[in-house]
Design an enzyme around this catalytic site. Sequence first.
Site, PDB file in Angstrom:
ATOM      1  N   ARG A 143       0.824  -1.207   0.000  1.00 46.45           N
ATOM      2  CA  ARG A 143       0.000   0.000   0.000  1.00 46.45           C
ATOM      3  C   ARG A 143       0.857   1.255   0.000  1.00 46.45           C
ATOM      4  O   ARG A 143       0.568   2.202  -0.739  1.00 46.45           O
ATOM      5  CB  ARG A 143      -0.938  -0.047   1.205  1.00 46.45           C
ATOM      6  CG  ARG A 143      -2.034  -1.044   0.954  1.00 46.45           C
ATOM      7  CD  ARG A 143      -2.860  -1.401   2.158  1.00 46.45           C
ATOM      8  NE  ARG A 143      -4.064  -2.092   1.673  1.00 46.45           N
ATOM      9  CZ  ARG A 143      -5.073  -2.482   2.441  1.00 46.45           C
ATOM     10  NH1 ARG A 143      -5.042  -2.265   3.734  1.00 46.45           N
ATOM     11  NH2 ARG A 143      -6.103  -3.088   1.909  1.00 46.45           N
ATOM     12  N   HIS A 156      -6.645   0.271  -6.731  1.00 44.15           N
ATOM     13  CA  HIS A 156      -6.043  -1.006  -6.361  1.00 44.15           C
ATOM     14  C   HIS A 156      -5.334  -0.979  -5.003  1.00 44.15           C
ATOM     15  O   HIS A 156      -5.070   0.074  -4.471  1.00 44.15           O
ATOM     16  CB  HIS A 156      -5.177  -1.588  -7.487  1.00 44.15           C
ATOM     17  CG  HIS A 156      -3.965  -0.818  -7.882  1.00 44.15           C
ATOM     18  ND1 HIS A 156      -3.160  -1.227  -8.913  1.00 44.15           N
ATOM     19  CD2 HIS A 156      -3.421   0.318  -7.412  1.00 44.15           C
ATOM     20  CE1 HIS A 156      -2.165  -0.373  -9.037  1.00 44.15           C
ATOM     21  NE2 HIS A 156      -2.300   0.563  -8.145  1.00 44.15           N
ATOM     22  N   GLU A 157      -5.106  -2.158  -4.472  1.00 40.67           N
ATOM     23  CA  GLU A 157      -4.607  -2.318  -3.088  1.00 40.67           C
ATOM     24  C   GLU A 157      -5.531  -1.642  -2.082  1.00 40.67           C
ATOM     25  O   GLU A 157      -5.080  -1.022  -1.122  1.00 40.67           O
ATOM     26  CB  GLU A 157      -3.178  -1.781  -2.955  1.00 40.67           C
ATOM     27  CG  GLU A 157      -2.132  -2.576  -3.709  1.00 40.67           C
ATOM     28  CD  GLU A 157      -1.940  -3.993  -3.164  1.00 40.67           C
ATOM     29  OE1 GLU A 157      -2.333  -4.272  -2.029  1.00 40.67           O
ATOM     30  OE2 GLU A 157      -1.387  -4.829  -3.919  1.00 40.67           O
ATOM     31  N   GLY A 158      -6.832  -1.821  -2.267  1.00 35.08           N
ATOM     32  CA  GLY A 158      -7.811  -1.205  -1.375  1.00 35.08           C
ATOM     33  C   GLY A 158      -8.208   0.161  -1.890  1.00 35.08           C
ATOM     34  O   GLY A 158      -7.350   1.029  -2.050  1.00 35.08           O
ATOM     35  N   HIS A 193      -9.692   2.430   2.672  1.00 34.22           N
ATOM     36  CA  HIS A 193      -8.641   2.979   3.524  1.00 34.22           C
ATOM     37  C   HIS A 193      -9.176   4.001   4.520  1.00 34.22           C
ATOM     38  O   HIS A 193      -8.642   4.131   5.619  1.00 34.22           O
ATOM     39  CB  HIS A 193      -7.524   3.596   2.672  1.00 34.22           C
ATOM     40  CG  HIS A 193      -6.692   2.535   2.035  1.00 34.22           C
ATOM     41  ND1 HIS A 193      -5.801   1.779   2.749  1.00 34.22           N
ATOM     42  CD2 HIS A 193      -6.668   2.058   0.781  1.00 34.22           C
ATOM     43  CE1 HIS A 193      -5.244   0.890   1.944  1.00 34.22           C
ATOM     44  NE2 HIS A 193      -5.747   1.033   0.740  1.00 34.22           N
TER      45      HIS A 193
END
Lengths: 592, 592
Positions: A293, A435-437, A442
């Site tokens: 992240r 992407h990646e959350g 978040h």
Amino acid sequence: MAFYSKRDLYFHLFENHKIEDLISYPYFSDHQRETFDLVLDAAEKIAQNSMYPLLTEMDRNEPQLENGKIKVHPGMRKIIRQFGEDGWINATFSYEEGGQQLPNTVYQASGFIFQAANYSASVYPFLTTGAANLIRIFGSKELKEKFTPNMYSGKWQGTMALTEPDAGSSLSDLQTTAYPTSHDGTFKIKGQKIYISCGDHDACENIIHLMLARIVDAPAGTKGISLFVVPKYRVADNQPNDVLTQGIYHKMGYKGAPIAHLMIGSDDGCEGYLVGEANKGLSYMFQMMNEARVGVGMNACAIGTAAYHASLSYANERPQGRKLSQKDPSLPQIPIIEHADVKRMLLFQKSVIEGSLSLLLYCAKLSDLVHVEKGDQKEDFGLLLDLLTPIAKSYPSEMCCLSTSAAVQVLGGAGYTTDFPIEQYYREARIHPIHEGTTGIHGMDLLGRKVLTQNGKALKLLLREIIESIAAAKAIPSLVSKTIMLENYLKRTQEVIDTLLPKAGKDMEAFLSDATLFLEMMGILVIGWQWLKQATIAAQKLQSEDLEKDFYQGKIMCMNYYFEYELVKIGSLSTRLLSEEKVTINMKKEWF
Amino acid sequence: MAFYSKRDLYFHLFENHKIEDLISYPYFSDHQRETFDLVLDAAEKIAQNSMYPLLTEMDRNEPQLENGKIKVHPGMRKIIRQFGEDGWINATFSYEEGGQQLPNTVYQASGFIFQAANYSASVYPFLTTGAANLIRIFGSKELKEKFTPNMYSGKWQGTMALTEPDAGSSLSDLQTTAYPTSHDGTFKIKGQKIYISCGDHDACENIIHLMLARIVDAPAGTKGISLFVVPKYRVADNQPNDVLTQGIYHKMGYKGAPIAHLMIGSDDGCEGYLVGEANKGLSYMFQMMNEARVGVGMNACAIGTAAYHASLSYANERPQGRKLSQKDPSLPQIPIIEHADVKRMLLFQKSVIEGSLSLLLYCAKLSDLVHVEKGDQKEDFGLLLDLLTPIAKSYPSEMCCLSTSAAVQVLGGAGYTTDFPIEQYYREARIHPIHEGTTGIHGMDLLGRKVLTQNGKALKLLLREIIESIAAAKAIPSLVSKTIMLENYLKRTQEVIDTLLPKAGKDMEAFLSDATLFLEMMGILVIGWQWLKQATIAAQKLQSEDLEKDFYQGKIMCMNYYFEYELVKIGSLSTRLLSEEKVTINMKKEWF
């Protein structure tokens, strides 16, 4: 064409975050300033000579699925091998593991250079690093020996195989299933995975998926997810392992990296190897995902940086219009960088990317300190890093969509054409809030988890750091007014937190309904803090005999910009966050 | 796939702006509500059947320059001819000119439907309308007879040829030159033009450029610019008129419409016809450009609308995750529209596009009133329209970049792929802050010109309108708190204006340095006003027996959203605008 500023990167590493401090720890003690310089020079060389020249080409000739195999740009094979040969893929790993014990901060700084040169190309080796890291930390000796050497050398590609058609943001709904086999402790895997970056391509000889799956009869939800190594070709005989490339996704940007849709074990022939213990897959993955992240934040920052430098160079060269006080058309036109509004757009970009880079390298240094420190110190650094991770991921991701947009705007019509790489940067930047959350995820991570951890201990650590920076800045008379400004907005932020937190236990839906805005507010605050730190150093240097007055003046002025134009946004955000009106909660879907 | 809401469009036309009022004017007296409905139905039919089906195709098969000629999608020929045959190109013109005396408001509403269906395709006929309009109003009888009939029929394409390599935002630097010829009053034109939309293509038989050029020996700057008709083929013999297509621009979006680089008179063989008087070209062009600018706002709004509806339909259908209060993984997943943060992203889009549409159709009605009214009334409507034009152009243009981004975000990874049209909308939205005057130019137009006109008369007219709307809303108890909010932000805005205006005479550079932010602030205020008007009507309808409660509740809730999340931004913007720190003015180019 400059795609980043070496001077600025060095400022962050050696003046701002003083990473030479790391050398005093035994783990890093073989390093010195000179080895860091050599590493960064080497990174620049690959970026400049191998990666940047393919930037446009890879965008215009995107990967294609042909006869069940994905073909990527032929230049990728050489780049990946070079990464392997030069030791980039396992650079931060220990000597015993064939690594160089390079501080993560230097590794991330190198990554920044690669990503600024060619984001798509940088994705391949970084994914391999992440996947190998999972095997290295959680896998058995056998797994390590079987898979990691060829990953380190760049011969094999690593991936993170998480998402499924019904399980994107909701990972608890993963359906891919692993069936234990009686004979050798392996598992048969069945399912499908979508959006797998570098999930298949012809620049490597094998693809090693680090795949989440549910062992049959495992508990429902996140508690029943395990991690497997699933190679595309079996290692023993190099035969296909029943991982079928079902499709390729065409996308708006970062077209140079293929994204695959995979069918796993359709013919019951897919073998997978359990990593670590059963049902702990998600927690393993999350440890890596936190690093990934921060890495995504760096990607975004790097793309924003490349766009900034492209627009800056255009603004310096393009004559258009005249000063408002000198409209005489017989006078020559002036470079557009002389116009206040163009300077505003450039300062906006500079404040976003250099503020982000400062935070990202600070996080990288924290991760190094977590690695080498012990006891309470280690724990504190870890808590702070965890708290900052959603911000370090999301602020650059969201803001570099806007900063690349400002870069387009600096060029006007030219920025919208493919004659310049800026429109590509604009398209590439847009993936990072996803992407990646996603940013929404978040926001909930920050407000619903990180802020609440250990009764707000992480938050207290952050506040302590900010207050220390303010105290240091107060010693410089020219910065006093700005320190007061930051104090006021810090107070405002605390007011928001004090108002929100009591609601946490009661109605989580309402408590988290504006978590995305909370994340945005915290991002603005934290980057403001990073700017004050930068300005403090710059002001000190300007007091001394330093010859680089332009560079440091730029830092001071950009801090001024940030405080005057960006930090003030906490005002409006906090107005909203303090309001009791639950608009989104009350909205019904029938009313749209 | 719905790409717009007919219900919402009708709300603006008939409930919000009550355009049936126009029928009472003699010029529009042949119309009635039913003819408006028929026109809008016809527009929807073309949009749905001819334009929307080509949306993706036209993006993926962009125009190409082959042997000096630009080839566009073969479907365009039919679409342009249909526009001609159905009378769209000259629909608003008088009966004597073969038009239908259609109110501009209905014409713009139809345009909105076309643009939402396929922005690129909509550009061709709209450009012809604009070009024909210039000939119609300012050209001689001969010019009209020579050129307009084939433009109205869609046989010939019209363009606006302004920009040159050294003259984009700075039109005073135009270099293209016109030399009078002795024999027939025509001119020989020499120069080059860049970024000419539909500047060449094979879907029409001729291209008629409305071109700015400087008659040899004319005064320097804007005072020496004249307007010419320059056809690609001469009308008399259909022979080439020495207008060479030198290049085509490939661009990030709206790829379906070609943008050409033209060489004019390289072989001394280009004939042009002066429109109106010499040296008045820029003022003629600006009269049309004001309409075109509101038109650009509509384009942006239409693209944002299409993206909103695509993301709304996805959000209703896509199951992912669960309520935060019901995390049990054995429960079925819920549609993402149930998540607060997704509702926020949808409300944001709805507030931007419906707020913009409200303003844009209000401007269109103003232009109709300017056309049919007389005396002071006419002047007041004209002043108000002039003041609102930079806002109507820029608010939708800037905000629909963000609203299409929110649409991408609603879909997550899917939104980034070409499986959905949303990434295309995101790319297409980005042109609007650039063309027809960048946002920076409009900021200076608003603060440096429109606000100052006649001692701020236009501004006073606007304030009067806003205060009237507030008074009407106050009659509804549920809206009182929001009227107070708007009053407060209005007061804040006035404070900014009162602080800025005294600086106007002194240092224009400093006065205009944050004009873009001023424009942003005014945009937020004006759209807030439009939302209060919409909510007032909706609240009235909800008090009555109206059956469409969902629709009107949506309006009220979206107004709430707008006030709580968007209007509050005036707080931060005004903080900046009231600050005395001249960051951008003081920044030096060496410091970047």
